[in-house]
Scaffold this motif. Sequence first.
Motif, PDB file in Angstrom:
ATOM      1  N   HIS A  21      -9.628  -5.698  12.602  1.00 44.25           N
ATOM      2  CA  HIS A  21      -9.481  -7.152  12.599  1.00 44.25           C
ATOM      3  C   HIS A  21      -8.932  -7.687  13.910  1.00 44.25           C
ATOM      4  CE1 HIS A  21     -10.337  -7.528   8.275  1.00 44.25           C
ATOM      5  NE2 HIS A  21      -9.683  -6.391   8.154  1.00 44.25           N
ATOM      6  N   ALA A  22      -8.206  -6.871  14.643  1.00 48.09           N
ATOM      7  CA  ALA A  22      -7.646  -7.281  15.933  1.00 48.09           C
ATOM      8  C   ALA A  22      -7.476  -6.031  16.793  1.00 48.09           C
ATOM      9  CB  ALA A  22      -6.318  -8.012  15.744  1.00 48.09           C
ATOM     10  N   ALA A  23      -6.909  -6.223  17.980  1.00 50.19           N
ATOM     11  CA  ALA A  23      -6.885  -5.148  18.970  1.00 50.19           C
ATOM     12  C   ALA A  23      -6.225  -3.867  18.478  1.00 50.19           C
ATOM     13  CB  ALA A  23      -6.180  -5.642  20.236  1.00 50.19           C
ATOM     14  N   ARG A  24      -5.171  -3.999  17.663  1.00 50.92           N
ATOM     15  CA  ARG A  24      -4.395  -2.810  17.301  1.00 50.92           C
ATOM     16  C   ARG A  24      -4.478  -2.470  15.812  1.00 50.92           C
ATOM     17  NH1 ARG A  24       1.373  -3.163  20.265  1.00 50.92           N
ATOM     18  NH2 ARG A  24       1.413  -1.017  19.487  1.00 50.92           N
ATOM     19  N   THR A  25      -5.509  -2.957  15.138  1.00 51.68           N
ATOM     20  CA  THR A  25      -5.694  -2.595  13.730  1.00 51.68           C
ATOM     21  C   THR A  25      -5.870  -1.086  13.600  1.00 51.68           C
ATOM     22  OG1 THR A  25      -6.855  -4.680  13.354  1.00 51.68           O
ATOM     23  CG2 THR A  25      -7.055  -3.002  11.651  1.00 51.68           C
ATOM     24  N   ILE A  26      -5.177  -0.487  12.656  1.00 50.95           N
ATOM     25  CA  ILE A  26      -5.323   0.946  12.400  1.00 50.95           C
ATOM     26  C   ILE A  26      -6.626   1.187  11.647  1.00 50.95           C
ATOM     27  CG2 ILE A  26      -4.371   2.938  11.180  1.00 50.95           C
ATOM     28  CD1 ILE A  26      -1.604   1.776  11.625  1.00 50.95           C
ATOM     29  N   THR A  27      -7.502   1.983  12.226  1.00 52.30           N
ATOM     30  CA  THR A  27      -8.782   2.297  11.590  1.00 52.30           C
ATOM     31  C   THR A  27      -8.945   3.782  11.325  1.00 52.30           C
ATOM     32  OG1 THR A  27      -9.854   2.412  13.760  1.00 52.30           O
ATOM     33  CG2 THR A  27      -9.933   0.296  12.608  1.00 52.30           C
ATOM     34  N   GLU A  70      -3.940   8.287  10.731  1.00 50.73           N
ATOM     35  CA  GLU A  70      -2.907   7.439  11.325  1.00 50.73           C
ATOM     36  C   GLU A  70      -2.338   6.481  10.282  1.00 50.73           C
ATOM     37  OE1 GLU A  70      -2.229   4.201  14.951  1.00 50.73           O
ATOM     38  OE2 GLU A  70      -4.183   5.166  14.691  1.00 50.73           O
ATOM     39  N   LEU A  71      -3.205   5.930   9.433  1.00 52.71           N
ATOM     40  CA  LEU A  71      -2.731   5.017   8.389  1.00 52.71           C
ATOM     41  C   LEU A  71      -1.816   5.748   7.416  1.00 52.71           C
ATOM     42  CD1 LEU A  71      -2.721   2.248   7.050  1.00 52.71           C
ATOM     43  CD2 LEU A  71      -4.760   2.938   5.769  1.00 52.71           C
ATOM     44  N   ARG A  72      -2.191   6.952   7.026  1.00 53.51           N
ATOM     45  CA  ARG A  72      -1.343   7.706   6.088  1.00 53.51           C
ATOM     46  C   ARG A  72       0.018   8.015   6.716  1.00 53.51           C
ATOM     47  NH1 ARG A  72      -4.247   8.984   1.618  1.00 53.51           N
ATOM     48  NH2 ARG A  72      -6.512   9.219   1.831  1.00 53.51           N
ATOM     49  N   ARG A  73       0.040   8.331   8.004  1.00 48.55           N
ATOM     50  CA  ARG A  73       1.325   8.559   8.688  1.00 48.55           C
ATOM     51  C   ARG A  73       2.154   7.282   8.710  1.00 48.55           C
ATOM     52  NH1 ARG A  73      -1.988  11.671  12.204  1.00 48.55           N
ATOM     53  NH2 ARG A  73      -2.151   9.925  13.659  1.00 48.55           N
ATOM     54  N   CYS A  74       1.482   6.161   8.941  1.00 46.06           N
ATOM     55  CA  CYS A  74       2.172   4.873   8.959  1.00 46.06           C
ATOM     56  C   CYS A  74       2.784   4.561   7.600  1.00 46.06           C
ATOM     57  CB  CYS A  74       1.191   3.783   9.373  1.00 46.06           C
ATOM     58  SG  CYS A  74       1.887   2.118   9.349  1.00 46.06           S
ATOM     59  N   LEU A  75       2.053   4.814   6.537  1.00 42.64           N
ATOM     60  CA  LEU A  75       2.555   4.534   5.189  1.00 42.64           C
ATOM     61  C   LEU A  75       3.743   5.423   4.845  1.00 42.64           C
ATOM     62  CD1 LEU A  75      -0.824   4.103   3.252  1.00 42.64           C
ATOM     63  CD2 LEU A  75       0.648   2.329   4.235  1.00 42.64           C
ATOM     64  N   ALA A  76       3.707   6.665   5.316  1.00 42.38           N
ATOM     65  CA  ALA A  76       4.838   7.567   5.102  1.00 42.38           C
ATOM     66  C   ALA A  76       6.076   7.039   5.818  1.00 42.38           C
ATOM     67  CB  ALA A  76       4.492   8.974   5.601  1.00 42.38           C
ATOM     68  N   GLU A  77       5.900   6.469   7.014  1.00 42.83           N
ATOM     69  CA  GLU A  77       7.018   5.883   7.750  1.00 42.83           C
ATOM     70  C   GLU A  77       7.572   4.664   7.024  1.00 42.83           C
ATOM     71  OE1 GLU A  77       5.717   4.993  11.670  1.00 42.83           O
ATOM     72  OE2 GLU A  77       5.477   7.106  12.260  1.00 42.83           O
ATOM     73  N   VAL A  78       6.694   3.881   6.415  1.00 41.72           N
ATOM     74  CA  VAL A  78       7.141   2.713   5.655  1.00 41.72           C
ATOM     75  C   VAL A  78       8.045   3.156   4.507  1.00 41.72           C
ATOM     76  CG1 VAL A  78       6.413   0.803   4.175  1.00 41.72           C
ATOM     77  CG2 VAL A  78       5.132   1.318   6.266  1.00 41.72           C
ATOM     78  N   ARG A  79       7.614   4.175   3.793  1.00 47.65           N
ATOM     79  CA  ARG A  79       8.426   4.678   2.664  1.00 47.65           C
ATOM     80  C   ARG A  79       9.749   5.248   3.149  1.00 47.65           C
ATOM     81  NH1 ARG A  79       3.126   6.095   0.927  1.00 47.65           N
ATOM     82  NH2 ARG A  79       3.282   8.128   1.974  1.00 47.65           N
ATOM     83  N   ALA A  80       9.733   5.923   4.314  1.00 40.52           N
ATOM     84  CA  ALA A  80      10.956   6.529   4.846  1.00 40.52           C
ATOM     85  C   ALA A  80      11.928   5.480   5.363  1.00 40.52           C
ATOM     86  CB  ALA A  80      10.603   7.519   5.957  1.00 40.52           C
ATOM     87  N   ASN A  81      11.388   4.430   6.013  1.00 41.87           N
ATOM     88  CA  ASN A  81      12.233   3.411   6.630  1.00 41.87           C
ATOM     89  C   ASN A  81      12.591   2.263   5.696  1.00 41.87           C
ATOM     90  OD1 ASN A  81      12.080   4.840   9.055  1.00 41.87           O
ATOM     91  ND2 ASN A  81      10.265   3.702   9.735  1.00 41.87           N
ATOM     92  N   GLY A  82      11.717   2.003   4.716  1.00 38.85           N
ATOM     93  CA  GLY A  82      11.957   0.894   3.803  1.00 38.85           C
ATOM     94  C   GLY A  82      11.438  -0.434   4.311  1.00 38.85           C
ATOM     95  N   TYR A  83      10.625  -0.414   5.357  1.00 35.12           N
ATOM     96  CA  TYR A  83      10.020  -1.642   5.865  1.00 35.12           C
ATOM     97  C   TYR A  83       8.778  -1.288   6.682  1.00 35.12           C
ATOM     98  CZ  TYR A  83      12.291  -0.420  10.302  1.00 35.12           C
ATOM     99  OH  TYR A  83      12.696   0.226  11.440  1.00 35.12           O
ATOM    100  N   LEU A 125       0.820  -1.204   0.000  1.00 37.02           N
ATOM    101  CA  LEU A 125       0.000   0.000   0.000  1.00 37.02           C
ATOM    102  C   LEU A 125       0.858   1.260   0.000  1.00 37.02           C
ATOM    103  CD1 LEU A 125      -2.910   1.044   0.099  1.00 37.02           C
ATOM    104  CD2 LEU A 125      -2.783   0.927   2.600  1.00 37.02           C
ATOM    105  N   ALA A 126       1.961   1.227   0.739  1.00 37.30           N
ATOM    106  CA  ALA A 126       2.830   2.399   0.833  1.00 37.30           C
ATOM    107  C   ALA A 126       3.433   2.777  -0.511  1.00 37.30           C
ATOM    108  CB  ALA A 126       3.943   2.133   1.850  1.00 37.30           C
ATOM    109  N   TYR A 127       3.720   1.782  -1.337  1.00 34.48           N
ATOM    110  CA  TYR A 127       4.380   2.054  -2.612  1.00 34.48           C
ATOM    111  C   TYR A 127       3.426   2.026  -3.804  1.00 34.48           C
ATOM    112  CZ  TYR A 127       8.748   1.607  -0.053  1.00 34.48           C
ATOM    113  OH  TYR A 127       9.782   1.791   0.840  1.00 34.48           O
TER     114      TYR A 127
END
Length: 256
Positions: free
Chosen positions: A160-166, A170-183, A141-143
């Motif tokens: 889907h579980a206790a800590r699912t991002i809804t 927050e999801l967009r921030r998470c995806l930006a971190e994925v692109r920045a970190n590479g994982y 999704l990030a890429y």
Amino acid sequence: MKTVAQKVMAILDAFAAGDVRLNLTELCRRTGLPLATGHRLVGELVQGGFLDRGPDGTYRIGTRLWRIGSQATAVTGLRELALPHMEDLYEATHDNVQLAVLRDGRALFVERLRGTRSVPTVTQVGAALPLHATGVGKVLLAYAPDAVADQLIGGGLTKHAARTITDPDELRRCLAEVRANGYAVTKDEMTLGAASVGAPVRAAGGSVIAALSLVVRSRTVDVRRLLPPLLTAARALSRDVTAHWRGESAGPPEEV
């Protein structure tokens, strides 16, 4: 009025969400078919080997359909290249190793390796799981083009579980971190008690065409331990993909 072919496709598509087994009532609910029609068509699919019927009366994808689907060029070529690297990664970690591509707005799992000590997961080869709740899904999704995330968020982020991002922001921030970190990292987001670390697999030109991940028990997850072997395997697979995989049947990255 649906044709017979459309009804059959609807039945088979009911398993696309990744459910291992469905009973007749649930199949008819998902497809909108009358119980009598569903019973007749499902019976014919069982006879043909496209569905299997369990002792408890539930159904799952049959081996004949699996054999046909596993021959898709865009999947088989990638799987053949990935397996040696996945096996090396498993030997280095003894954790679940998974490979997924982006298909129809979900993470389609095309291969997985697990051992007797690996944490149980909901993943099955051929299953499609949510992008926002899985390690491989977040990578894909990030890429992917922004429109993919927009469509996913527009349809609502299912918990889907206790800590699912809804929360969309927050999801967009998470995806930006994925692109920045590479994982990507998930913990108790798809399955309670399971965590995953995912990394991108790139083709020529740098486009992300798949994601590789490790899935472990969330209470013992150590990203510092998992990242080096995972990133090494993902980079090695990316080199093989760049050199050998043509992806003849694949479309743009979001449709691989």
